[in-house]
Design a protein around this motif. Structure first.
Motif, mmCIF file in Angstrom:
data_model
loop_
_atom_site.group_PDB
_atom_site.id
_atom_site.type_symbol
_atom_site.label_atom_id
_atom_site.label_comp_id
_atom_site.label_asym_id
_atom_site.label_seq_id
_atom_site.Cartn_x
_atom_site.Cartn_y
_atom_site.Cartn_z
ATOM 1 N N VAL A 129 -4.790 8.845 4.057
ATOM 2 C CA VAL A 129 -5.451 7.336 4.521
ATOM 3 C C VAL A 129 -5.242 7.204 6.007
ATOM 4 N N THR A 130 -5.822 5.980 6.719
ATOM 5 C CA THR A 130 -5.796 5.934 8.088
ATOM 6 C C THR A 130 -4.582 5.244 8.402
ATOM 7 N N ALA A 190 0.256 8.314 6.843
ATOM 8 C CA ALA A 190 -0.965 8.225 6.574
ATOM 9 C C ALA A 190 -1.557 9.458 6.442
ATOM 10 N N LYS A 191 -1.315 10.629 7.132
ATOM 11 C CA LYS A 191 -1.779 11.943 6.710
ATOM 12 C C LYS A 191 -1.423 12.554 5.492
ATOM 13 N N ARG A 209 0.700 -1.277 0.182
ATOM 14 C CA ARG A 209 -0.143 0.023 0.103
ATOM 15 C C ARG A 209 0.806 1.251 -0.160
ATOM 16 N N TRP A 262 -5.454 1.373 7.806
ATOM 17 C CA TRP A 262 -5.459 0.813 6.298
ATOM 18 C C TRP A 262 -4.084 0.574 5.772
ATOM 19 N N LEU A 263 -3.160 1.721 6.140
ATOM 20 C CA LEU A 263 -1.865 1.782 5.602
ATOM 21 C C LEU A 263 -0.774 0.604 6.268
ATOM 22 N N LEU A 283 1.120 3.988 -2.912
ATOM 23 C CA LEU A 283 0.461 5.371 -2.892
ATOM 24 C C LEU A 283 1.875 6.114 -3.368
#
Length: 82
Positions: free
Chosen positions: A55-56, A50-51, A5, A59-60, A9
């Motif tokens: 995403v959270t 994440a920020k 992930r 999740w990451l 990203l």
């Protein structure tokens, strides 16, 4: 376990590991270790990553997913045939 992930990203943002590392305030080698799954980042680094990507942390870093390279996308575990 590789963090597909984070890799996806970063690549979709057209960023190198070095560029992401500079934004987050860590070394490029640390980003590489996180992506390879060789290193569990500290809580504040997880939060910054994440920020940055919107995403959270969960999740990451925590929710299981499989990465299907042939489709170049992430599919949550247990939903392959749906």
């Amino acid at each position: 376990m590789k963090n597909w992930r984070l890799i996806e990203l970063r690549e979709k943002a057209n960023m190198t590991q070095k560029q992401l590392a500079k934004i987050i305030g860590i070394s490029q080698s640390m980003i590489a270790r996180i992506e390879r799954g060789d290193r569990e980042p500290r809580k504040h680094i997880k939060m910054q990553l994440a920020k940055f990507f919107g995403v959270t942390v969960e999740w990451l870093f925590y929710e299981q997913a499989e990465y299907l390279e042939s489709y170049n996308t992430l599919i949550p575990t247990g939903t392959e045939g749906k």
